[in-house]
Design a protein around this motif. Structure first.
Motif, PDB file in Angstrom:
ATOM      1  N   ARG A 172      -7.240   0.840  -6.611  1.00  0.00           N
ATOM      2  CA  ARG A 172      -7.396   2.029  -5.781  1.00  0.00           C
ATOM      3  C   ARG A 172      -8.643   1.885  -4.929  1.00  0.00           C
ATOM      4  O   ARG A 172      -9.557   1.131  -5.267  1.00  0.00           O
ATOM      5  CB  ARG A 172      -7.548   3.286  -6.646  1.00  0.00           C
ATOM      6  CG  ARG A 172      -6.266   3.886  -7.124  1.00  0.00           C
ATOM      7  CD  ARG A 172      -6.509   5.266  -7.723  1.00  0.00           C
ATOM      8  NE  ARG A 172      -6.959   5.214  -9.096  1.00  0.00           N
ATOM      9  CZ  ARG A 172      -7.367   6.291  -9.783  1.00  0.00           C
ATOM     10  NH1 ARG A 172      -7.413   7.478  -9.202  1.00  0.00           N
ATOM     11  NH2 ARG A 172      -7.753   6.168 -11.040  1.00  0.00           N
ATOM     12  N   GLY A 173      -8.690   2.634  -3.849  1.00  0.00           N
ATOM     13  CA  GLY A 173      -9.889   2.631  -3.033  1.00  0.00           C
ATOM     14  C   GLY A 173     -11.067   3.238  -3.770  1.00  0.00           C
ATOM     15  O   GLY A 173     -12.178   2.712  -3.742  1.00  0.00           O
ATOM     16  N   PHE A 182       0.871  -1.175   0.000  1.00  0.00           N
ATOM     17  CA  PHE A 182       0.000   0.000   0.000  1.00  0.00           C
ATOM     18  C   PHE A 182       0.906   1.221   0.000  1.00  0.00           C
ATOM     19  O   PHE A 182       1.652   1.451   0.965  1.00  0.00           O
ATOM     20  CB  PHE A 182      -0.888   0.019   1.248  1.00  0.00           C
ATOM     21  CG  PHE A 182      -2.019  -0.973   1.231  1.00  0.00           C
ATOM     22  CD1 PHE A 182      -3.323  -0.563   0.975  1.00  0.00           C
ATOM     23  CD2 PHE A 182      -1.784  -2.319   1.489  1.00  0.00           C
ATOM     24  CE1 PHE A 182      -4.369  -1.480   0.971  1.00  0.00           C
ATOM     25  CE2 PHE A 182      -2.828  -3.236   1.487  1.00  0.00           C
ATOM     26  CZ  PHE A 182      -4.130  -2.815   1.225  1.00  0.00           C
ATOM     27  N   LEU A 240     -10.257   6.320   4.513  1.00  0.00           N
ATOM     28  CA  LEU A 240     -10.047   7.096   3.299  1.00  0.00           C
ATOM     29  C   LEU A 240     -10.605   8.497   3.499  1.00  0.00           C
ATOM     30  O   LEU A 240     -11.672   8.680   4.096  1.00  0.00           O
ATOM     31  CB  LEU A 240     -10.731   6.407   2.123  1.00  0.00           C
ATOM     32  CG  LEU A 240     -10.605   7.088   0.755  1.00  0.00           C
ATOM     33  CD1 LEU A 240     -10.270   6.061  -0.324  1.00  0.00           C
ATOM     34  CD2 LEU A 240     -11.893   7.830   0.391  1.00  0.00           C
ATOM     35  N   ASP A 242      -6.941   9.915  -0.132  1.00  0.00           N
ATOM     36  CA  ASP A 242      -5.838   9.181   0.499  1.00  0.00           C
ATOM     37  C   ASP A 242      -6.353   8.172   1.506  1.00  0.00           C
ATOM     38  O   ASP A 242      -7.314   8.436   2.246  1.00  0.00           O
ATOM     39  CB  ASP A 242      -4.903  10.152   1.236  1.00  0.00           C
ATOM     40  CG  ASP A 242      -4.237  11.139   0.315  1.00  0.00           C
ATOM     41  OD1 ASP A 242      -3.301  10.738  -0.392  1.00  0.00           O
ATOM     42  OD2 ASP A 242      -4.661  12.318   0.296  1.00  0.00           O
ATOM     43  N   PHE A 243      -5.698   7.012   1.562  1.00  0.00           N
ATOM     44  CA  PHE A 243      -5.788   6.174   2.742  1.00  0.00           C
ATOM     45  C   PHE A 243      -4.865   6.833   3.771  1.00  0.00           C
ATOM     46  O   PHE A 243      -3.641   6.671   3.729  1.00  0.00           O
ATOM     47  CB  PHE A 243      -5.321   4.751   2.449  1.00  0.00           C
ATOM     48  CG  PHE A 243      -6.329   3.915   1.710  1.00  0.00           C
ATOM     49  CD1 PHE A 243      -7.680   4.028   1.958  1.00  0.00           C
ATOM     50  CD2 PHE A 243      -5.915   2.983   0.763  1.00  0.00           C
ATOM     51  CE1 PHE A 243      -8.615   3.240   1.285  1.00  0.00           C
ATOM     52  CE2 PHE A 243      -6.838   2.188   0.084  1.00  0.00           C
ATOM     53  CZ  PHE A 243      -8.192   2.318   0.351  1.00  0.00           C
ATOM     54  N   LYS A 244      -5.446   7.586   4.680  1.00  0.00           N
ATOM     55  CA  LYS A 244      -4.635   8.383   5.601  1.00  0.00           C
ATOM     56  C   LYS A 244      -4.241   7.625   6.863  1.00  0.00           C
ATOM     57  O   LYS A 244      -3.311   8.024   7.571  1.00  0.00           O
ATOM     58  CB  LYS A 244      -5.360   9.681   5.973  1.00  0.00           C
ATOM     59  CG  LYS A 244      -6.678   9.479   6.679  1.00  0.00           C
ATOM     60  CD  LYS A 244      -7.417  10.805   6.898  1.00  0.00           C
ATOM     61  CE  LYS A 244      -6.677  11.736   7.820  1.00  0.00           C
ATOM     62  NZ  LYS A 244      -7.465  12.963   8.092  1.00  0.00           N
ATOM     63  N   THR A 269     -15.292  10.361   1.846  1.00  0.00           N
ATOM     64  CA  THR A 269     -14.593   9.659   2.924  1.00  0.00           C
ATOM     65  C   THR A 269     -14.978   8.185   2.830  1.00  0.00           C
ATOM     66  O   THR A 269     -15.915   7.811   2.115  1.00  0.00           O
ATOM     67  CB  THR A 269     -14.981  10.195   4.314  1.00  0.00           C
ATOM     68  OG1 THR A 269     -16.352   9.860   4.582  1.00  0.00           O
ATOM     69  CG2 THR A 269     -14.808  11.703   4.395  1.00  0.00           C
ATOM     70  N   ALA A 312      -1.579   7.782  -2.147  1.00  0.00           N
ATOM     71  CA  ALA A 312      -3.014   8.032  -2.256  1.00  0.00           C
ATOM     72  C   ALA A 312      -3.781   6.814  -1.727  1.00  0.00           C
ATOM     73  O   ALA A 312      -3.553   6.384  -0.599  1.00  0.00           O
ATOM     74  CB  ALA A 312      -3.391   8.382  -3.692  1.00  0.00           C
ATOM     75  N   SER A 313      -4.681   6.231  -2.545  1.00  0.00           N
ATOM     76  CA  SER A 313      -5.376   5.011  -2.101  1.00  0.00           C
ATOM     77  C   SER A 313      -4.988   3.826  -2.972  1.00  0.00           C
ATOM     78  O   SER A 313      -5.761   2.890  -3.162  1.00  0.00           O
ATOM     79  CB  SER A 313      -6.903   5.205  -2.146  1.00  0.00           C
ATOM     80  OG  SER A 313      -7.365   5.381  -3.475  1.00  0.00           O
ATOM     81  N   TYR A 314      -3.749   3.853  -3.497  1.00  0.00           N
ATOM     82  CA  TYR A 314      -3.259   2.784  -4.361  1.00  0.00           C
ATOM     83  C   TYR A 314      -2.764   1.594  -3.542  1.00  0.00           C
ATOM     84  O   TYR A 314      -2.165   1.750  -2.477  1.00  0.00           O
ATOM     85  CB  TYR A 314      -2.098   3.280  -5.222  1.00  0.00           C
ATOM     86  CG  TYR A 314      -2.500   4.196  -6.353  1.00  0.00           C
ATOM     87  CD1 TYR A 314      -2.718   3.700  -7.637  1.00  0.00           C
ATOM     88  CD2 TYR A 314      -2.646   5.562  -6.154  1.00  0.00           C
ATOM     89  CE1 TYR A 314      -3.065   4.539  -8.677  1.00  0.00           C
ATOM     90  CE2 TYR A 314      -2.995   6.414  -7.193  1.00  0.00           C
ATOM     91  CZ  TYR A 314      -3.208   5.890  -8.453  1.00  0.00           C
ATOM     92  OH  TYR A 314      -3.564   6.731  -9.477  1.00  0.00           O
ATOM     93  N   ALA A 330      -8.697   0.522   6.642  1.00  0.00           N
ATOM     94  CA  ALA A 330      -8.156   1.786   6.148  1.00  0.00           C
ATOM     95  C   ALA A 330      -9.216   2.873   6.227  1.00  0.00           C
ATOM     96  O   ALA A 330     -10.402   2.640   5.945  1.00  0.00           O
ATOM     97  CB  ALA A 330      -7.672   1.636   4.709  1.00  0.00           C
TER      98      ALA A 330
END
Length: 530
Positions: A194-195, A174, A235, A213-215, A241, A177-179, A233
């Motif tokens: 991606r998410g 991971f 997001l 982003d997966f923050k 969100t 971003a959300s990749y 995760a």
């Protein structure tokens, strides 16, 4: 996202939190050289995470923190390549989960802080960044990085009990971003998932593409499992969100069961769910003269669809003259994916092993409803850019304040997981139309489509399959089929010529039949006259 950087850079990356907590040790007890350190214990559950994402959607968006920008801006591709996570510091290097976890360092291309936690029962603790867990040169700009700034991402190493050295091999990453991506069953990274995708390649201003982003992540062992791991995760993005649960299984293929709860802050013009991202530059079907020494360069060569009505479709990818979106309307699709069907090394001749890139298939685990699979193709002149996106887009407009719950399985494999008994398309070739020894009219293009499969093997001797060909515009001629003269049973090709005027693309469709019996999947192609 810089794909060359992403695909080449996988850093090397070990006291378990469960062990520390079982011993009753505080986080500071792990702060010595050679061990991870952890933050305070906090309660955690997926339900609480879903509530957090829902609440966040009603609040103003706050961009992710970019710590120490003066340092990360100096950590270029070359500098980050010199920084390795110490495998002796890997999370779960000694258990209890079967897959040790190593971490990616912040840098120029990945400047956003990602918080990573480890779950133990009803509680979780943050894993604290410490530069002493990374091997780095004495003169590296990262030597000035303060502890506690977070990571860029993480990856799961192969199992400790496996046949390969886990310290040198990973199977899921991971990053950015959300990749996220996996090596699948052929042990080679390639395309990504991606998410979510927000306004990807949307031609309607002011709808700018966003990259949520997966923050924050939570990593959790699966009790009594030797081949599974769970990731949660959070997001966050300007317009959306989400809370995601990943149950990942390391089998021959890599399986990811995903439960996504998504909440919108704003209206979204193009709302892409289950997005897949890949690279296609050129293949045997249409290659400009002397553009590159290799015969083909791509991570995926086509989009496969299994529609709600049961039709199997193959759509070869294009390197298009301008950004193009193709929509395939459907209701409750059975699956779709970006595949790498060509597995012949001689068709690539490259040491990066394009012939081993994984195929990625989306299998709905709950009905998707009405919408379309949308394929976005973006022009490219190099292999370093991901220029292909495939995603599910709901039919109805998406407004702020909506919520979605999506359940699906990703199959990272060598092939689609549910192949039909129909012959499949194995090659698409284009050339000048007309007959040998005659003048070749301008604008006349010949198409040769190869099909291979058991349905064609069973044809009686002397019976030729019929090619059913249609076009959205232009004139078709010289349509016929013949067995490919290679001695391979069930290997046939359909040929036809197409004459079109003007630069607008033509949508083509072809399949093989014998009487009323369908023998092949449906070949779709978007032809751009040149």
């Amino acid at each position: 996202m810089n794909d060359a950087f992403d695909r080449r850079l996988f850093l090397q990356g070990a006291v378990s939190l469960s062990t520390l907590m079982a011993l009753g040790l505080p986080a500071s007890a792990a702060a010595d050289e050679g061990a991870l350190s952890f933050g305070h214990v906090k309660p955690f559950s997926f339900g609480v995470l879903v509530d957090r994402a829902r609440k966040s959607a009603s609040e103003a968006y706050v961009p992710p923190e970019k710590p120490a920008p003066g340092i990360t801006s100096k950590l270029t591709y070359e500098e980050l390549g010199k920084i390795k996570f110490k495998t002796e510091d890997a999370l779960w290097a000694d258990g209890p989960a079967p897959f040790p976890v190593t971490f990616f360092h912040l840098g120029t291309f990945f400047q956003k802080r990602v918080t990573i936690n480890v779950v133990d029962g009803p509680n979780a603790r943050e894993i604290i960044y410490r530069k002493k867990s990374f091997d780095m040169p004495a003169d590296s700009p990262a030597q000035a990085m303060p502890d506690g700034v977070g990571f860029a991402g993480f990856r799961f190493q192969e199992p400790r009990a496996g046949q390969v050295d886990w310290k040198k091999n990973d199977w899921v990453a991971f990053l950015g971003a959300s990749y996220f991506r996996s090596i699948g069953e052929l042990f080679q990274y390639g395309l990504s998932a991606r998410g979510i995708a927000v306004n990807a390649a949307d031609p309607n201003p002011p709808h700018q593409e966003e990259f949520p982003d997966f923050k924050e992540f939570w990593l959790e062992p699966v009790p009594n499992s030797t081949n599974q791991i769970r990731v949660y995760a959070l997001l966050d993005g300007p317009s959306v969100t989400g809370a995601f649960s990943f149950l990942m299984t390391r089998e021959k293929a890599v399986l990811m069961d995903i439960d996504a709860h998504i909440f919108t802050r704003n209206d979204i013009n193009r709302f892409g769910l289950t997005p897949l991202t890949s690279m296609y530059w050129f293949s045997e079907q249409a290659k400009p003269t002397a553009i590159d020494w290799r015969p083909e360069v791509h991570d995926s060569d086509g989009l496969a669809l299994w529609t709600g009505a049961g039709e199997h479709i193959w759509r070869p990818l294009n390197d298009v003259p301008s950004t193009t979106t193709s929509s395939f309307s459907d209701s409750n699709p059975r699956g779709f994916g970006l595949l790498q069907r060509d597995r012949n090394f001689d068709h690539y001749l490259d040491g990066v092993r394009y012939e081993l890139r994984p195929s990625l298939w989306v299998e709905p685990l709950a009905p998707f409803g009405e919408g379309s699979v949308q394929l976005i193709e973006i022009p490219t002149n190099d292999e370093i850019h991901d220029n292909i996106v495939a995603m599910w887009v709901p039919k109805d407009p998406v407004k702020g304040g909506q919520s979605f719950n999506l359940k699906y399985r990703l199959h990272w494999a060598a092939d689609e997981p549910f192949p039909s008994n129909l012959a499949r398309c194995v090659a698409t070739r284009l050339g000048n139309g007309g007959h040998p020894g005659t003048a070749r009219p301008a604008g006349l293009r010949k198409f040769v489509i190869e099909f291979l499969g058991d349905a064609l093997k069973s044809l009686p001797y002397g019976v030729k399959p019929e090619a059913v060909v249609t076009t959205g515009r232009g004139e078709l001629s010289y349509i016929f089929t013949e067995a490919v003269p290679d001695g391979v049973a069930g290997h046939w090709r359909a040929q036809f010529d197409l004459l079109v005027d003007g630069p607008e693309p033509a949508e083509l469709r072809c399949y093989l039949r014998n009487g009323e019996e369908v023998l092949s999947e449906t070949w779709l192609y978007q032809y751009h006259p040149f």
